[in-house]
Design a protein around this motif. Sequence first.
Motif, mmCIF file in Angstrom:
data_model
loop_
_atom_site.group_PDB
_atom_site.id
_atom_site.type_symbol
_atom_site.label_atom_id
_atom_site.label_comp_id
_atom_site.label_asym_id
_atom_site.label_seq_id
_atom_site.Cartn_x
_atom_site.Cartn_y
_atom_site.Cartn_z
ATOM 1 N N ILE A 1 0.880 -1.170 0.000
ATOM 2 C CA ILE A 1 0.000 0.000 0.000
ATOM 3 C C ILE A 1 0.917 1.219 0.000
ATOM 4 C CG2 ILE A 1 -1.829 1.191 1.282
ATOM 5 C CD1 ILE A 1 -2.461 -1.708 0.184
ATOM 6 N N LYS A 2 0.889 1.977 -1.073
ATOM 7 C CA LYS A 2 1.847 3.092 -1.201
ATOM 8 C C LYS A 2 1.314 4.272 -0.394
ATOM 9 C CE LYS A 2 4.294 5.649 -4.794
ATOM 10 N NZ LYS A 2 5.721 5.495 -4.819
ATOM 11 N N ASN A 3 1.851 4.419 0.795
ATOM 12 C CA ASN A 3 1.298 5.407 1.732
ATOM 13 C C ASN A 3 2.379 6.362 2.216
ATOM 14 O OD1 ASN A 3 2.304 4.616 4.636
ATOM 15 N ND2 ASN A 3 1.966 2.717 3.518
ATOM 16 N N GLY B 1 6.753 -2.464 -7.310
ATOM 17 C CA GLY B 1 6.981 -1.315 -8.181
ATOM 18 C C GLY B 1 6.521 -1.549 -9.616
ATOM 19 N N VAL B 2 5.991 -0.504 -10.203
ATOM 20 C CA VAL B 2 5.610 -0.550 -11.612
ATOM 21 C C VAL B 2 6.873 -0.726 -12.459
ATOM 22 C CG1 VAL B 2 4.586 0.816 -13.499
ATOM 23 C CG2 VAL B 2 3.506 0.798 -11.225
ATOM 24 N N THR B 3 7.956 -0.066 -12.050
ATOM 25 C CA THR B 3 9.226 -0.189 -12.780
ATOM 26 C C THR B 3 9.795 -1.594 -12.614
ATOM 27 O OG1 THR B 3 9.555 2.060 -11.977
ATOM 28 C CG2 THR B 3 11.343 1.111 -13.268
ATOM 29 N N ARG B 4 9.726 -2.120 -11.388
ATOM 30 C CA ARG B 4 10.182 -3.497 -11.121
ATOM 31 C C ARG B 4 9.487 -4.460 -12.072
ATOM 32 N NH1 ARG B 4 8.059 -7.744 -8.112
ATOM 33 N NH2 ARG B 4 9.519 -8.971 -6.839
ATOM 34 N N SER C 1 12.989 2.529 -9.994
ATOM 35 C CA SER C 1 11.902 3.392 -9.512
ATOM 36 C C SER C 1 11.423 4.279 -10.649
ATOM 37 C CB SER C 1 12.385 4.265 -8.348
ATOM 38 O OG SER C 1 11.305 5.005 -7.822
ATOM 39 N N THR C 2 10.214 4.773 -10.516
ATOM 40 C CA THR C 2 9.593 5.549 -11.586
ATOM 41 C C THR C 2 10.449 6.710 -12.093
ATOM 42 O OG1 THR C 2 7.359 4.902 -11.076
ATOM 43 C CG2 THR C 2 7.612 7.087 -12.051
ATOM 44 N N PRO C 3 10.947 7.628 -11.252
ATOM 45 C CA PRO C 3 11.612 8.817 -11.822
ATOM 46 C C PRO C 3 12.865 8.487 -12.616
ATOM 47 C CG PRO C 3 11.050 9.164 -9.511
ATOM 48 C CD PRO C 3 10.828 7.710 -9.794
HETATM 49 C C1 LIG Z 1 9.179 2.102 -1.022
HETATM 50 C C2 LIG Z 1 9.167 2.066 -2.507
HETATM 51 N N1 LIG Z 1 9.543 0.946 -3.143
HETATM 52 C C3 LIG Z 1 9.556 0.873 -4.495
HETATM 53 C C4 LIG Z 1 9.228 1.957 -5.283
HETATM 54 C C5 LIG Z 1 9.272 1.858 -6.791
HETATM 55 O O1 LIG Z 1 7.956 1.821 -7.307
HETATM 56 P P1 LIG Z 1 7.650 2.317 -8.786
HETATM 57 O O2 LIG Z 1 8.539 1.562 -9.697
HETATM 58 O O3 LIG Z 1 6.197 1.966 -8.973
HETATM 59 O O4 LIG Z 1 7.905 3.778 -8.822
HETATM 60 C C6 LIG Z 1 8.825 3.154 -4.664
HETATM 61 C C7 LIG Z 1 8.456 4.323 -5.471
HETATM 62 O O5 LIG Z 1 8.288 5.410 -4.973
HETATM 63 C C8 LIG Z 1 8.774 3.201 -3.245
HETATM 64 O O6 LIG Z 1 8.392 4.321 -2.613
#
Ligand SMILES: Cc1ncc(COP(=O)(O)O)c(C=O)c1O
Length: 313
Positions: free
Chosen positions: A161-163, A221-224, A258-260
């Motif tokens: 849960i991205k919080n 992660g979406v990038t993962r 990671s996304t950025p």
């Molecule tokens: C704790 C954590 N893990 C992994 C990720 C990578 O996720 P994503 O690839 O969806 O950006 C993020 C991205 O902010 C994160 O906050």
Amino acid sequence: MTSQRTVYVSGEFVAESEAGFSIFDSALMYGDVIFETTRTFNGQPFRLRAHIERLYVGLRTLEIDCGLTADEMEAATLETIERNRPCFADGTDFQIVHNVSRGPMGLYETVFEGGVKPTVTINCWPLTWHLAALAEAYVEGVHAVIPAQRSVPARLIDPKIKNRSRIYYQISNLQAQKVDPEAWALLTDEDGFLTEGTGSNFFVVKDGGLLTPEPRNILRGVTRQAVLELAESLGLACRERNLEPYDVMTADEAFFTSTPFTIMPATRFNGHDVGAGEPGPVTRRLMKAWDMMVEVDMVAQARAYARQAAARG
Ligand SMILES: Cc1ncc(COP(=O)(O)O)c(C=O)c1O
């Protein structure tokens, strides 16, 4: 090009300098916020729907009814992007950040005409400074350091849960940066297995194949996910399994996702070289495949942003 960006705030578009959360918001009281960061490549959002779906799993889990369906959230996001597009110079990619909270706490209801309702914000921010700072890191790699602070176990706060209850990530960064001011914290769980970075996922390369922590106690992660798909398309073996610090010490290569920044080589680990101490062939192959997928040369983009940032002082 106009300079004033616009933020979607609970159904209205307001100037960025006017946008904000109330001091009575549950966001501030509890870190009670679900969020997402999506980015563009050539101005087009990457896997926006996957980010919105993850946002809505978080909202359901926290029982926040933000008043928008996922389709409406996507439409509001696309409108926010279009309203902000004139603020970005040609070729400048940007991030799109959703922050959704339960809204002001009921106790303070009298302050709010019409009662309290969830706070939904969507904003766009150029990736110029973020990526400018990483231009050299793409070439040299970063230093991953395990801090004393552990990941919070998934049974207590589920990292899927991205919080915004993220104080332990901040503590991790502070601890890792005491070892090396440029270090990237790499967290472990209660048993000492690797979990993730403080805003990223982690991979090692061993004998030509990828290994990454199980999706059990990390943000998926979406990038993962995109990297796992790319690796498969390149015929690289991938396994999700428990990884120990030992597995990084004995890895040929390692990287964060990671996304950025998408893929960032990690060439040092706890003060030691990872493999040859430089971005390895598998990491470089994945970075190249990523560039081709999104039609952006990420290293060239970061360097161009670094030049722009330097010119602006
Ligand atoms: C704790 C954590 N893990 C992994 C990720 C990578 O996720 P994503 O690839 O969806 O950006 C993020 C991205 O902010 C994160 O906050």
